[in-house]
Design a protein around this motif. Structure first.
Motif, short mmCIF file in Angstrom:
data_model
loop_
_atom_site.label_atom_id
_atom_site.label_comp_id
_atom_site.label_asym_id
_atom_site.label_seq_id
_atom_site.Cartn_x
_atom_site.Cartn_y
_atom_site.Cartn_z
N CYS A 138 0.86 -1.19 0.00
CA CYS A 138 0.00 0.00 0.00
C CYS A 138 0.90 1.23 0.00
O CYS A 138 1.75 1.38 0.87
CB CYS A 138 -0.91 0.00 1.23
N THR A 140 -0.05 4.38 0.34
CA THR A 140 -0.49 5.40 1.30
C THR A 140 0.29 5.28 2.61
O THR A 140 0.75 6.28 3.17
CB THR A 140 -2.00 5.26 1.58
N CYS A 141 0.42 4.05 3.12
CA CYS A 141 1.05 3.87 4.43
C CYS A 141 2.41 3.19 4.31
O CYS A 141 3.00 2.80 5.33
CB CYS A 141 0.13 3.04 5.33
N CYS A 195 -4.76 2.63 8.24
CA CYS A 195 -4.68 3.36 6.97
C CYS A 195 -6.01 3.15 6.25
O CYS A 195 -6.53 2.04 6.21
CB CYS A 195 -3.52 2.81 6.16
N CYS A 198 -5.88 0.81 2.79
CA CYS A 198 -5.73 -0.65 2.87
C CYS A 198 -6.42 -1.24 4.10
O CYS A 198 -6.31 -2.43 4.34
CB CYS A 198 -4.25 -1.02 2.89
#
Ligand SMILES: [Zn+2]
Ligand SMILES: [Zn+2]
Length: 366
Positions: A138, A140-141, A195, A198
């Protein structure tokens, strides 16, 4: 019950050996004598002995008792104190690697992709592009599973070990049962604010496109392993492998056996007797092959180096075997029948007359 086994001798260490030395000796010997890897019939007994020695000498209290009294237990069997599976695990993977089960996210799954290729591509090699859905990290994180700006925290149930131990007293002594921590599933940490992309998993499913290089000589059922191209684990766990399972289409006329190609050619009676030239399919195109006069059914003509490249020995290539069969005609025209009767007469071969209605009609039509 006093034991006569000299534990120091079993591990081949000095009586004053440091803990680290004992552990090192144990790891080496346990790897060497594990019954799974050692075929020696004595391996199992030896392995038990090595474990027994280590259980005693790695425990300061029991070691001291052993040094003083020649036995580790106040009247017990030293083997009974066998300390559980985690110690064997340590011996095989080293203290650090065992951490993959202790407070570190588990690895991702391996994937299998079934790839169909042509007969020619299997022999010559080919590059193929494949698409497949896979769990990737993922973005994003960055795989942590925690909402950006937050961090995972140490799991309160296992204190970051990723596993929980339950010690049980049994008739045979103390048994230690080690299990993956149910709260953090072995990660050692938990995510308090997941997050959003996910949902705290640290990975998302997406389609990946990969170019796969198929080496010349690959065969039906072979697998190509692409490490780290499988699914990534949850929360930053390492990726598994991608196994590309190769399926090879059949050829209309050529057969393959490993590095050898086989072509069955049927020729006529006259061709076999008088000799001829025939076209043989090969991977590089048709090739003309000479049939010598007097060729017998089952004769093999070998086209050297026209087979399949050896997968592991570069420059080595199999042969193409042309197997000759002789087709005996089943329907003869009048001219053919006459010619064969003339041949039979010339060689004194007694033959049957064709008395069937069909034969008579054929003779009339010529
Ligand atoms: Zn995420
Ligand atoms: Zn935990």
């Amino acid at each position: 019950m006093a034991t006569k086994i000299d534990y120091y001798a079993v591990l081949n260490v000095e009586r004053g050996a440091a803990d680290g030395e004992i552990k090192k000796a144990y790891r080496r010997l346990a790897q060497q004598w594990h019954p799974d890897v050692n075929d020696d019939p004595a391996a199992s007994a030896r392995f038990t002995e090595i474990n027994e020695a280590y259980q005693v000498l790695s425990d300061p209290e029991r070691r001291q008792r052993y040094d003083l009294f020649g036995t580790a237990e106040p009247g017990g069997d030293p083997a009974a104190g066998f300390g559980g599976f985690a110690d064997i695990f340590d011996a095989f993977f080293g203290g650090n690697a065992a951490g993959s089960r202790r407070g570190r996210p588990a690895g991702g799954s391996d994937l299998r992709y079934d790839l169909r290729i042509s007969f020619e591509d299997a022999i010559l090699g080919v590059e193929k592009e494949i698409d497949f859905p896979v769990y990737g990290r993922c973005e994003t994180c960055s795989g942590s599973g925690a909402k950006p700006g937050t961090s995972p925290v140490t799991c309160p149930q296992c204190n970051g070990r990723g596993e929980v131990r339950a010690v049980r007293q049994t008739m045979l002594g103390q048994m230690v049962n080690v299990a993956t921590c149910p709260q953090c599933r072995g990660d050692g940490t938990i995510v308090e604010t997941p997050c959003e992309t996910c949902k705290g998993e640290g990975r998302v499913e997406r389609t990946r496109t990969l170019r796969v290089s198929i080496p010349p000589g690959i065969d039906e059922g072979h697998q190509i392993r692409l490490s780290n191209e499988g699914e990534v684990g949850r929360r930053g766990g390492p990726a598994g492998s991608l196994y590309v399972a190769v399926h090879v289409a059949t050829h209309p006329t050529l057969k393959r056996e490993g590095t050898e190609l086989i072509y069955e050619a049927t020729i006529g009676l006259a061709q076999a007797a008088l000799g001829t030239r025939i076209e043989v399919p090969t991977i590089g195109g048709e090739e003309e092959v000479e049939i010598k006069p007097g060729t017998q059914p089952g004769t093999e003509i070998r086209l050297r180096g026209k087979g399949v490249p050896h997968l592991r020995r570069s420059g080595v290539r199999g042969d193409l075997h042309v197997i000759i069969d002789i087709g005996v005609p089943t329907h003869l025209s009048k001219a053919q029948r006459e010619a064969l009767h003339a041949y039979a007469a010339a060689t004194d071969e007694p033959v049957s007359e064709d008395t069937s209605i069909l034969g008579k009609v054929r003779d009339k039509l010529g």
